[in-house]
Design an enzyme around this catalytic site. Structure first.
Site, PDB file in Angstrom:
ATOM      1  N   LYS A   1       0.549  -0.999  -0.294  1.00  0.00           N
ATOM      2  CA  LYS A   1      -0.209   0.178  -0.140  1.00  0.00           C
ATOM      3  C   LYS A   1       0.920   1.101   0.005  1.00  0.00           C
ATOM      4  CE  LYS A   1      -3.885  -2.210   2.593  1.00  0.00           C
ATOM      5  NZ  LYS A   1      -4.827  -2.012   3.838  1.00  0.00           N
ATOM      6  N   ARG A   2       1.895   0.990   0.470  1.00  0.00           N
ATOM      7  CA  ARG A   2       2.545   2.642   0.533  1.00  0.00           C
ATOM      8  C   ARG A   2       3.377   2.906  -0.928  1.00  0.00           C
ATOM      9  NH1 ARG A   2       8.692   1.697   1.071  1.00  0.00           N
ATOM     10  NH2 ARG A   2       8.968  -0.570   1.239  1.00  0.00           N
TER      11      ARG A   2
END
Length: 471
Positions: A241-242
């Protein structure tokens, strides 16, 4: 390879959304199957009852459908097949190939720590292997893994990989609650469903020797395996997700087209010469596991954006209308004038990278109450430009040829008459009509909006200037 016999599967766990990595795995299976005229099976692996949800199942099915990855059989649900799994567990127990184990989690943790402290691999030490225990509420079932010899994985992508059996574990194949573990259920289901080719992420490579031994112990044919390298972020760490959105449907919500995402995903690890853009028919015709690389692929959001822009420019008008309409409906816009909406789409498509961007940049077409960008208004909606806007409002009703070309001629003549450069007249009009300093050509905007809408917007801008100025 006899095409009719090819059977592949995609088997996601319904514990979350369909992510980019899973979508690429599904796509590779789908393309391989379609290329070889086989059957593509969808199986939902929901035996993790605590984490599996109907919402996640629906999200996965929706994402598959949106991407166009239609399945030939299924969706089958693994939890509904537990009876088959239990019969196969009993078969292994009856044949002495599996055994009951009552070691507690605390005992197993102590064994693990002891092995690590002694420099040994922390695998199960076989405490219950020859105890002859019977089933109870606390027992699990373990597979009696061969302790000598070698298991070889002949991988279509990675080549042959050898595993020493003495390094492998007596893995648990049935938990104390009666549900099978992943490694066992997947073997039974793939075999019973006649899966010939297992194409999956290379995070499963270490599971494969255990599964091969289970196939052999159960008397099943071993399928052909192909392990696809993982997808990394720009920093070469595993995609997460980062690095941005990882869910397929998040890309739909951001305004990406399914064809663009499919085209991008297939190029993450697969190539066909220098070609970048493919139709689905081309992908089906050209896709081959032989051309899948062995190394990890790097996800590049800018490349995906570039592809999406290409597809928007070339998308059929009706499909583009279908894609952008929900974004405008969500904004509360009236789309009942189909011809007007289509004209707006045509002028926006060449300058939009996403459907969301198209919807946002084109809002002025439908919004009667323009919200002016503060900087744009301070520069172009001032007393200095008031007379120019009033002149347009006064003369526009008399324009006889109300077309893009006719309006261009009208604006040029008016700019000359007022002794200003056309670009200054165009910019104050642009801000008056769109609220911004960037838009399609002002003559094109005026032609699409129509005379009445243009006059209303210009008069609103004149009132705005008067309200901010001293007269």
């Amino acid at each position: 390879m006899e095409n009719i016999k090819i059977r592949t599967r995609f088997a996601p766990s319904p514990t979350g959304f369909l992510h980019i990595g899973g979508a690429r795995t599904a796509l590779f299976n789908w393309l391989f199957t379609r290329r070889n005229g086989g059957k593509f099976v969808l199986r939902i692996e929901d035996t993790d009852q605590l984490r599996s949800t109907e919402e996640s199942t629906r999200a996965i099915l929706d994402a598959m459908t949106w991407l166009g990855l239609n399945w030939d059989e299924g969706p089958f649900f693994q939890a509904e097949r537990v009876g088959i799994h239990r019969r196969m567990v009993e078969k292994l127990i009856d044949e002495g190939k599996a055994y009951y184990c009552d070691c507690t989690p605390e005992e197993l943790e102590a064994k693990r720590k002891k092995a690590l402290a002694e420099g040994r691999k922390p695998k199960y030490d076989g405490t219950c292997r020859d105890k002859g225990l019977k089933k109870s509420a606390k027992t699990v079932v373990r597979f009696r893994c061969p302790q000598v010899g070698t298991t070889v994985l002949h991988d279509l992508i990675k080549g042959p990989i050898s595993f020493n059996n003495e390094e492998l574990d007596d893995l648990i194949i049935e938990r104390s609650d009666g549900y099978p573990t992943y490694n066992f259920a997947v073997v039974v289901d793939d075999a019973e469903m006649g899966i010939t080719h297992v194409i999956r992420g290379d995070d499963h490579v270490n599971n494969t020797p255990k599964q091969i031994l289970l196939y052999q112990a159960l008397g099943y044919d071993v399928p052909v395996f192909a392990h696809v390298p993982m997808i990394l972020g720009a920093d070469k760490a595993r995609l997460s997700k980062r690095h941005g959105a990882t869910s397929v449907m998040a890309y739909k919500d951001m305004g990406y087209l399914p064809e663009a995402l499919v085209n991008y995903l297939v190029r993450l690890g697969w190539s066909h010469g220098d070609q970048e853009i493919f139709t689905i028919d081309e992908l089906i015709r050209e896709f081959s596991l032989d051309a899948v690389g062995k190394s990890a692929a790097v996800f590049n959001p800018e490349k995906l954006l570039w592809l999406n822009q290409h597809y928007i420019k070339n998308y059929p008008q009706e499909k583009l209308l279908e894609a952008v309409s929900p974004f405008w409906i969500e904004k509360g816009f009236d789309l009942s004038d189909g011809a007007f909406v289509r004209q707006a789409i045509e002028t926006l498509r060449t300058r939009s990278r996403t459907i969301q961007e198209m919807a946002d940049s084109g809002s002025f077409f439908f919004n009667e109450n323009i919200e002016y960008d503060a900087k744009a208004a301070d520069q172009f909606l001032t007393a200095e430009y008031l007379g120019h806007l009033e002149a347009v409002a006064e003369r526009l009703p008399g324009v006889t040829v109300y077309t893009k070309d006719g309006l261009e001629g009208f604006l040029r003549a008016l700019a000359d008459e007022r002794g200003i450069k056309l670009k200054w007249l165009a910019q104050t009009l642009r801000v008056a009509l769109t609220g911004k300093t960037v838009s399609p050509g002002i003559d094109e905007v005026m032609a699409i909006l129509g005379r009445e809408r243009v006059l209303r917007k210009i008069n609103s801008a004149i009132s705005y200037i008067r309200s901010r100025s001293q007269f």
